[in-house]
Design an enzyme around this catalytic site. Structure first.
Site, PDB file in Angstrom:
ATOM      1  N   LYS A  82       6.350  -2.366   2.101  1.00 22.85           N
ATOM      2  CA  LYS A  82       5.605  -1.129   2.545  1.00 22.85           C
ATOM      3  C   LYS A  82       4.495  -1.898   2.127  1.00 22.85           C
ATOM      4  CE  LYS A  82       3.054   2.738   2.879  1.00 22.85           C
ATOM      5  NZ  LYS A  82       2.743   3.255   4.707  1.00 22.85           N
TER       6      LYS A  82
ATOM      7  N   HIS B 290      -0.941 -20.935  -0.009  1.00 24.01           N
ATOM      8  CA  HIS B 290       0.473 -19.976   0.113  1.00 24.01           C
ATOM      9  C   HIS B 290       1.468 -19.687  -1.054  1.00 24.01           C
ATOM     10  CE1 HIS B 290      -0.960 -21.044   4.336  1.00 24.01           C
ATOM     11  NE2 HIS B 290       0.170 -20.059   4.989  1.00 24.01           N
TER      12      HIS B 290
ATOM     13  N   GLU C 274      11.635   3.471  14.838  1.00 27.44           N
ATOM     14  CA  GLU C 274      10.894   3.973  14.062  1.00 27.44           C
ATOM     15  C   GLU C 274       9.830   4.042  15.063  1.00 27.44           C
ATOM     16  OE1 GLU C 274       9.617   3.182  10.002  1.00 27.44           O
ATOM     17  OE2 GLU C 274       9.550   0.926   9.824  1.00 27.44           O
TER      18      GLU C 274
ATOM     19  N   TYR D 259       0.824  -1.012  -0.025  1.00 24.29           N
ATOM     20  CA  TYR D 259       0.613  -0.145   0.012  1.00 24.29           C
ATOM     21  C   TYR D 259       0.774   1.403   0.128  1.00 24.29           C
ATOM     22  CZ  TYR D 259       0.891   0.547   5.274  1.00 24.29           C
ATOM     23  OH  TYR D 259       1.241   1.354   6.055  1.00 24.29           O
TER      24      TYR D 259
ATOM     25  N   LEU E  64      11.258   1.724   7.453  1.00 25.22           N
ATOM     26  CA  LEU E  64      10.496   1.999   5.886  1.00 25.22           C
ATOM     27  C   LEU E  64      10.983   2.972   6.279  1.00 25.22           C
ATOM     28  CD1 LEU E  64       8.277   1.278   4.350  1.00 25.22           C
ATOM     29  CD2 LEU E  64       7.300   3.210   5.310  1.00 25.22           C
TER      30      LEU E  64
ATOM     31  N   ARG F 251       8.022   4.016  -4.846  1.00 25.20           N
ATOM     32  CA  ARG F 251       7.987   3.145  -3.839  1.00 25.20           C
ATOM     33  C   ARG F 251       7.343   2.260  -3.909  1.00 25.20           C
ATOM     34  NH1 ARG F 251       7.554   5.437   2.191  1.00 25.20           N
ATOM     35  NH2 ARG F 251       5.717   5.637   1.736  1.00 25.20           N
TER      36      ARG F 251
ATOM     37  N   ARG G 191      -7.165 -20.450  -1.573  1.00 27.79           N
ATOM     38  CA  ARG G 191      -6.649 -20.240  -0.501  1.00 27.79           C
ATOM     39  C   ARG G 191      -5.563 -21.014  -0.571  1.00 27.79           C
ATOM     40  NH1 ARG G 191      -4.931 -20.992   4.191  1.00 27.79           N
ATOM     41  NH2 ARG G 191      -3.633 -19.410   5.474  1.00 27.79           N
TER      42      ARG G 191
HETATM   43  N1  PLP Z   1       7.363   3.763   9.314  1.00 24.70           N
HETATM   44  C1  PLP Z   1       6.531   3.057   8.929  1.00 24.70           C
HETATM   45  C2  PLP Z   1       6.446   1.822   9.271  1.00 24.70           C
HETATM   46  C3  PLP Z   1       4.919   3.796   8.130  1.00 24.70           C
HETATM   47  O1  PLP Z   1       4.044   2.735   8.448  1.00 24.70           O
HETATM   48  C4  PLP Z   1       5.139   4.900   7.662  1.00 24.70           C
HETATM   49  C5  PLP Z   1       4.139   5.260   6.863  1.00 24.70           C
HETATM   50  O2  PLP Z   1       3.396   4.946   6.677  1.00 24.70           O
HETATM   51  C6  PLP Z   1       6.499   5.948   7.470  1.00 24.70           C
HETATM   52  C7  PLP Z   1       7.545   5.113   8.665  1.00 24.70           C
HETATM   53  C8  PLP Z   1       6.710   6.956   7.083  1.00 24.70           C
HETATM   54  O3  PLP Z   1       6.807   7.375   5.753  1.00 24.70           O
HETATM   55  P1  PLP Z   1       5.805   8.040   4.512  1.00 24.70           P
HETATM   56  O4  PLP Z   1       6.629   9.327   5.133  1.00 24.70           O
HETATM   57  O5  PLP Z   1       6.767   8.184   3.506  1.00 24.70           O
HETATM   58  O6  PLP Z   1       4.641   8.229   4.927  1.00 24.70           O
END
Ligand code: PLP
Length: 285
Positions: A149, A102, A182, A33, A207, A52, A100
């Site tokens: 993501k 895997h 994070e 996403y 991320l 991304r 379904r």
């Molecule tokens: N880290 C995580 C786990 C996130 O889910 C997000 C955004 O959804 C971010 C960092 C920040 O990413 P962005 O600045 O691209 O929104």
């Protein structure tokens, strides 16, 4: 006002927007996403978010189901049909619908594409930034590829819920070495007592936030000192400032970590300056 969603080729009233029970996004979180901020009806940093998105899809071997240009048209259509001036647009691409199992389904299986958008409340977000937020630390028990993501966000969901139950707004993940990785849906930053901005380097343990990337441009333009490296919770407790960055909240000051006051307990000047300057450096399209 009625809301609309794009689902696999159709713009549907929100209440009728659904995916199949055997969609692999639903069954396995086999999906990717993205979220873009919308400001003045324009998409912020669309190019970087779509880059991304393509990277994430490639990492899990889903082919991009349409051109970037076509996806851009759909994003705009959803934003416009929902009359979003200030808000977010959300897109999700899954490996599609299949019995379904895997293993990947037949290569002929079409990925599912869903796009939604919703309004955010600008004055509420500004007020939140003026107050700052509290965070609590939690063990980072996510998988080792959070640079992708995916919608597999259960640890993030549990961490956020834990934070709320502790009276905080968000959680900061701490890895096995005791380093902050994070936040549950944002990147984590501190400003040290020497005035140096610090955020973890973008390895597979975070991320690589698009907001984070643009904030680096602001930092460069302002000639601020910055280090990309891991930092400990102790260092964060003793920091002059702390904040998080994400597309929906841009730069959001953190004023308490695990109940300890950060700096003087008010949103810091560096965080607030980065927040004010951000949109001069972001792309609006
Ligand atoms: N880290 C995580 C786990 C996130 O889910 C997000 C955004 O959804 C971010 C960092 C920040 O990413 P962005 O600045 O691209 O929104």
């Amino acid at each position: 006002m009625s809301r609309f969603a794009y689902v696999n080729g159709r713009y549907l009233p929100f209440r009728d927007a659904r995916v199949h029970v055997e969609d692999r996004g639903y069954q396995f979180a086999d999906s990717i996403y993205e979220v873009c901020e919308v400001r003045g009806g324009r998409l912020i940093d669309e190019r970087r978010h779509l880059e991304r998105l393509q990277r994430s899809l490639k990492e899990i071997c889903i082919s991009m189901p349409m051109s970037v240009r076509a996806l851009g048209i759909i994003l705009r259509e959803v934003v416009s049909r929902n009359r979003i001036g200030y808000g977010i647009v959300y897109m999700q691409i899954t490996r599609g619908v299949a019995r379904r199992d895997h293993a990947f389904p037949s290569p002929l299986t079409l990925p599912s594409v869903v796009v939604t958008a919703r309004l955010l409340n600008m004055s509420r977000n500004e007020a939140l930034a003026e107050r700052g937020i509290a965070v609590v630390s939690v063990a980072d028990d996510r998988w080792s590829r959070v640079d992708i993501k995916t919608t597999g966000l259960l640890p993030n969901v549990l961490a956020r819920q834990h934070a709320i139950e502790q009276g905080a707004r968000d959680a900061w993940f701490i890895d096995k070495e005791g380093m902050v990785t994070e936040a549950s849906s944002a990147n984590a930053w501190i400003v040290t007592s020497d005035g140096v901005l610090v955020t973890r380097h973008a390895d597979r343990a975070i991320l690589r936030g698009i907001t984070r990337t643009v904030v680096f441009e602001v930092i460069k333009a302002k000639s601020l000192s910055v280090e990309e490296r891991p930092f400990t919770l102790e260092e964060a407790y003793g920091a002059r400032e702390a904040f998080i960055t994400s597309a929906s909240q841009i730069v959001l000051p953190v004023i308490r970590i695990d109940g300890r006051t950060v700096g003087d307990g008010k949103p810091g000047p560096v965080a607030m300056e980065l927040r004010r300057e951000f949109h001069r450096y972001a792309e609006a399209g």
